[in-house]
Design an enzyme around this catalytic site. Sequence first.
Site, PDB file in Angstrom:
ATOM      1  N   HIS A   1       0.856  -1.193   0.000  1.00 33.46           N
ATOM      2  CA  HIS A   1       0.000   0.000   0.000  1.00 33.46           C
ATOM      3  C   HIS A   1       0.897   1.250   0.000  1.00 33.46           C
ATOM      4  CE1 HIS A   1      -3.903  -2.169   0.939  1.00 33.46           C
ATOM      5  NE2 HIS A   1      -2.975  -3.103   1.086  1.00 33.46           N
TER       6      HIS A   1
ATOM      7  N   TYR B   1       4.108  -5.214   9.460  1.00 32.51           N
ATOM      8  CA  TYR B   1       4.032  -3.748   9.360  1.00 32.51           C
ATOM      9  C   TYR B   1       5.185  -3.113  10.139  1.00 32.51           C
ATOM     10  CZ  TYR B   1      -0.953  -3.965   7.842  1.00 32.51           C
ATOM     11  OH  TYR B   1      -2.140  -4.196   7.195  1.00 32.51           O
TER      12      TYR B   1
END
Lengths: 357, 182
Positions: free
Chosen positions: A64, A333
């Site tokens: 993303h 992440y």
Amino acid sequence: MTQNAAPPPKLILRFTIIGLVIAILATAFAYVGGWLDPGRLTPDRMINTLEDNAGVHEGYRRNHAKGYCVVGSFESNGNVDSLSRATVFETGRVSPLIGRLAIPGGDPHANDGMPPIRSFALQFQLPNDEQWRTAMNAMPVFPVSTPQAFWELLKASQPDSQSGKPDPAKMAAFFAGHPETKPFLAWAKTAQRSSSFVNVEYNSLDAFRFIDAGGTTHFVRWGLVPEAPFTPMTEAQKQDPDFLSRDLRERLDKGPQRWHLIVTVANPGDPTDDATLAWPADRRQIDAGIVTIDRAQDQADGPCRDINYDPLVLPDGIAGSDDPLLSARSAAYSESYNRRTREEAESATSSTQEPRS
Amino acid sequence: MNPRTAGTFSLPARLLHWLMAIMILTMLFVGVGMVATVSERHVWLVQLHKPLGIAILALVIVRLLVRWRYGTPALPADLPPWQRAAAHLSHWALYALMLAMPLIGWTMLSAGGYPVTLFAGVTLPDLVSPSPTLYSALRFAHTWLALSLFALILLHLAAALYHALIRRDGVLASMTRSRKQP
């Protein structure tokens, strides 16, 4: 006092014992740290695979990568305060938001028209230094249910060095070996790309737990339902690789954009550990309040740049479920964040230019 | 047999030493384990790492006060000067790392913009405002100082066993036995 002591008996055995104790501890440490276990799926390997697929774009998120910061607030109506004791759900409370609208993939210069999915991450700032972070996607289910399967999907979708596209045979083999992807594929077949970030529904996909004031747990998923009506991507938009940001700015120039935060409550027996399975449509849905976005900003210098939208940064009253993807998202992440902040720090010291995001 | 060391550590010092030995070794294994897996272990290891780190920070402060109040037994008089120097240096390095690691961890999370949540509903205040540059430097330091701490603990353990098994000079016993000797 300086008498010369006689060496103790069995000196070699004694040194061997010392050596063994140290070696056992060091080996256990190396095993736990993954150094003796090259087959283990570590956050490092997950991020390396994302980098293999999309290249290394320094300073950007590893997935993303292309996105925009947005700022706004969430106003709770109190409708879910009986399910969760989190302060964010108190009646009338307004929580400041720093969000990020993005498209999936590791290329920060990707064409907005390519992926069928948009994503919306939010950080709710709460009293007493608490935060609620959530990273939602505009799709009804996730393609896979485990971190291992997600990693295999990444491997299968690695672009071929000649064509620049994934090998269709590898993709087909992956999907054939993973029947849990069927609900996602069925959706993807008919899904229309939206004309905007602001007119699609976003879903948490993973299940979470709400904990009420009495300590009782309620399994939930949440999502955002837009006030703007859905319209599909137009032919003109297809020609513009940045149409989503252009559209976002045009809409925000006219006024704030709103979504309703909808909480879906599981019935007993609904799957809470499998993001490939949607819950039946008749489950209780509660409108918890309104998310309002007032302005957008480039991620290069926007407030979302240095936020890791780890879905397990949760306030008291919200907790993770037994969905194994949550732990993997949190771990991966974090690794992505470590890499890009290191690159940001290096570019900040090596030049006077603004670090990229 | 070598001349024995005089006296032993005080009872609070011995209790703190062995309690913290277990906690710090646990902490180091939790730390390397949690960043090396995407499995569900990751989550509960991270949840254990933060309160355990703050507990170690609190205990090392108590321990320094105990050391200041009760003192330490002398090393054996015949210990070679380099071993004496290594003992003092490594002990102070251990104290420095025990103090620094939790503080670096806490500051690092603050610099990364993360809330430092110990338990549900208990979140520590930020020590610094968010800064990716500071986060990155502290994240690097946290890893490498942790590995240094583990190496130092192995050295410390090897030295303790050397005193117990080779020199047999009562140095390990000063941390295991009470002051009252038969």
